[in-house]
Design a protein around this motif. Structure first.
Motif, PDB file in Angstrom:
ATOM      1  N   ASP A 282       0.825  -1.203   0.000  1.00 45.83           N
ATOM      2  CA  ASP A 282       0.000   0.000   0.000  1.00 45.83           C
ATOM      3  C   ASP A 282       0.866   1.263   0.000  1.00 45.83           C
ATOM      4  OD1 ASP A 282      -2.235  -1.584   0.002  1.00 45.83           O
ATOM      5  OD2 ASP A 282      -2.659  -1.342   2.139  1.00 45.83           O
ATOM      6  N   LYS A 283       1.967   1.243   0.757  1.00 49.56           N
ATOM      7  CA  LYS A 283       2.852   2.409   0.812  1.00 49.56           C
ATOM      8  C   LYS A 283       3.472   2.690  -0.551  1.00 49.56           C
ATOM      9  CE  LYS A 283       6.874   1.993   2.864  1.00 49.56           C
ATOM     10  NZ  LYS A 283       7.934   1.904   3.917  1.00 49.56           N
ATOM     11  N   ARG A 284       3.957   1.646  -1.218  1.00 47.45           N
ATOM     12  CA  ARG A 284       4.584   1.843  -2.527  1.00 47.45           C
ATOM     13  C   ARG A 284       3.556   2.251  -3.581  1.00 47.45           C
ATOM     14  NH1 ARG A 284       9.321   2.589  -0.250  1.00 47.45           N
ATOM     15  NH2 ARG A 284      10.505   0.694   0.216  1.00 47.45           N
ATOM     16  N   ALA A 285       2.381   1.660  -3.534  1.00 50.53           N
ATOM     17  CA  ALA A 285       1.339   2.025  -4.498  1.00 50.53           C
ATOM     18  C   ALA A 285       0.950   3.490  -4.340  1.00 50.53           C
ATOM     19  CB  ALA A 285       0.129   1.124  -4.329  1.00 50.53           C
ATOM     20  N   ALA A 286       0.875   3.961  -3.100  1.00 53.53           N
ATOM     21  CA  ALA A 286       0.538   5.366  -2.860  1.00 53.53           C
ATOM     22  C   ALA A 286       1.615   6.280  -3.436  1.00 53.53           C
ATOM     23  CB  ALA A 286       0.375   5.606  -1.361  1.00 53.53           C
ATOM     24  N   SER A 287       2.869   5.843  -3.375  1.00 55.35           N
ATOM     25  CA  SER A 287       3.960   6.656  -3.920  1.00 55.35           C
ATOM     26  C   SER A 287       3.865   6.795  -5.429  1.00 55.35           C
ATOM     27  CB  SER A 287       5.318   6.035  -3.556  1.00 55.35           C
ATOM     28  OG  SER A 287       5.508   6.024  -2.161  1.00 55.35           O
ATOM     29  N   LEU A 288       3.212   5.831  -6.089  1.00 58.91           N
ATOM     30  CA  LEU A 288       3.098   5.848  -7.547  1.00 58.91           C
ATOM     31  C   LEU A 288       1.743   6.336  -8.036  1.00 58.91           C
ATOM     32  CD1 LEU A 288       4.800   2.425  -8.419  1.00 58.91           C
ATOM     33  CD2 LEU A 288       5.812   4.711  -8.501  1.00 58.91           C
ATOM     34  N   ALA A 289       0.904   6.791  -7.131  1.00 61.00           N
ATOM     35  CA  ALA A 289      -0.474   7.129  -7.490  1.00 61.00           C
ATOM     36  C   ALA A 289      -0.541   8.178  -8.601  1.00 61.00           C
ATOM     37  CB  ALA A 289      -1.224   7.616  -6.252  1.00 61.00           C
TER      38      ALA A 289
END
Length: 431
Positions: free
Chosen positions: A69-76
């Motif tokens: 979830d943290k990495r996905a948020a960084s790529l949003a």
């Protein structure tokens, strides 16, 4: 497979380069990539790849939902990025051209070979395989499926490392009788023992274990520290060793060692949680020279006042190389130097960014021969590092049979393949 072929152009390289026209991607085409295992170097590799404006990350996979979830948020802001807990769902997608693998070591072989079979090109973190048999299987899978496979030994893309090897090969150092490679890691401290318990919320621990032996969850065996447990990795020998031994082998154009012996143990922290040795010396015998590996946890006082490096020790002088640069220290006859000194040639570039860019260019052009660290190079140094660990485990001087890809000591050969559990089987894609 001959180790010389791991280091130079080989039938495998030719196979990697000679892909059919249907596989060609125009240089202007966007590349869709995915990353599997994104807590540490997998994320660094993906970040490097995304500096290319034509690359888009469309999917992420990790068994830890908190990391995912943290990495996905960084790529949003980059567009839609799908998330998965099972890497096979990424491999099923036809719109993904290439994958980055940054999982713990015990997963590298399975995911890389599955990715090749699924028609994906692969950037896999070092060490290539977690056993000698896995390394051979990974080269075989690349050859069978004609994919582009780069190993994350990013020092191979740095100018000062390449310049140092070029200098070694001029012969100006004179006869090189010993090459030292070492990692003294003062930042690493004792790992206190912790009780087993439940995996953290959001962690699919069964998937994390994969082919490793089933054990209760223990925080020491999870993120980062998995490196110090034999179930998942090979300690500093395969962690830093594959980076530094790689350049010892490359500089000497060295294939298989004739013999290997190792001595060490848990001398610094004998009662902590780690299994792999915190202190180790390994000697590889070649025709006319030796390569020596050293590592030590908890201290920084390595050779030449460097906490890591490679030293090519010749009759005329010694070239010392590390991530900060390289220099040449002359030998003297009384007060007369046998050669000119070379002042420190400092690092000038970012190895990870250059290494991912090299991979992406090879994917676009379908030119496997252009890779800086193709799978056969990564498999070669990982095999040599595994030999050191096997010599340590057996406590014997071991002799390697290059023709049959085995030790002459049968007790040592039981370590050639990693033990697979939980219904998983080791891939058998031998060249």
């Amino acid at each position: 497979m001959q180790r010389k072929k791991f280091l130079t152009t080989s039938a495998g390289l030719i196979a990697g380069a000679a892909l059919g026209p249907a596989a060609l991607l125009a240089p202007s085409d966007r590349l869709n990539i995915a990353a599997i295992g994104i807590n540490g170097m997998g994320w660094a590799d993906l970040t490097g790849a995304l500096k290319d404006p034509s690359v888009r990350c469309v999917a992420l996979c990790d068994v830890d939902r908190n990391v995912l979830d943290k990495r996905a948020a960084s790529l949003a802001a980059t567009g839609k990025v799908d998330t998965y807990g099972d890497y096979r769902k990424i491999l099923d997608r036809k719109d993904i051209d290439a994958v980055i693998i940054g999982t713990p070591d015990h997963w590298h072989c399975l995911i890389m070979t599955d990715a090749c079979a699924a028609g994906k090109d692969v950037y896999v973190e070092k060490p290539a395989g977690n056993s000698i048999v896995e390394c051979a299987a990974m080269v075989g899978a690349r050859d069978r499926y004609h994919r582009i496979v780069q190993v994350g030994q990013w020092q191979r893309s740095q100018k000062h490392f390449a310049d140092a090897v070029a200098f070694v090969r001029t012969g100006r150092l004179g006869k090189i009788r010993l090459v030292k490679a070492w990692a003294y890691q003062g930042w690493m401290h004792s790992i206190p023992k912790q009780p087993d318990g439940a995996a953290p919320p959001g962690v699919d621990y069964t998937q994390w274990l994969g082919p490793a032996e089933t054990r209760p969850f223990n925080p020491n065996r999870f993120h980062f520290n998995f490196r110090w447990f034999w179930d998942y990795a090979g300690g500093l020998m395969t962690d830093w060793g594959v980076h530094l031994l790689d350049y010892a082998l490359l500089g000497m154009d060295a294939g298989d060692p004739k013999s290997i012996m190792a001595s060490g143990g848990k001398f610094a922290y004998p009662d902590d949680a780690a299994e792999t040795p915190d202190t180790l010396t390994t000697v590889y015998e070649y025709e006319g020279f030796n390569i020596q590996w050293e590592h030590a946890v908890g201290i920084d006082g390595g050779p030449y006042n460097r906490n890591h490096g490679i030293a090519f020790i010749g009759n005329n002088g010694t070239l010392v190389l590390d991530r900060q640069g390289w220099e040449v220290i002359p030998e003297h006859d009384q007060k007369t130097p046998r050669m000119d000194a070379v002042a420190l040639q400092s690092v000038v570039d970012n190895g990870v960014d250059l290494h991912t860019a090299n991979f992406l260019e090879a994917v676009r052009t379908r030119n496997g021969a252009a890779l800086k660290a193709p799978i056969e190079a990564g498999a070669h140094v990982a095999t040599v590092a595994q030999m050191g660990n096997i010599a340590y485990k057996t406590g014997k001087k071991l002799f390697w049979d290059t023709t049959n890809r085995r030790f002459t000591d049968e007790a040592a050969n039981r370590y050639l393949a990693a033990a697979y559990h939980n219904g998983y089987t080791i891939p058998k894609y031998f060249s």
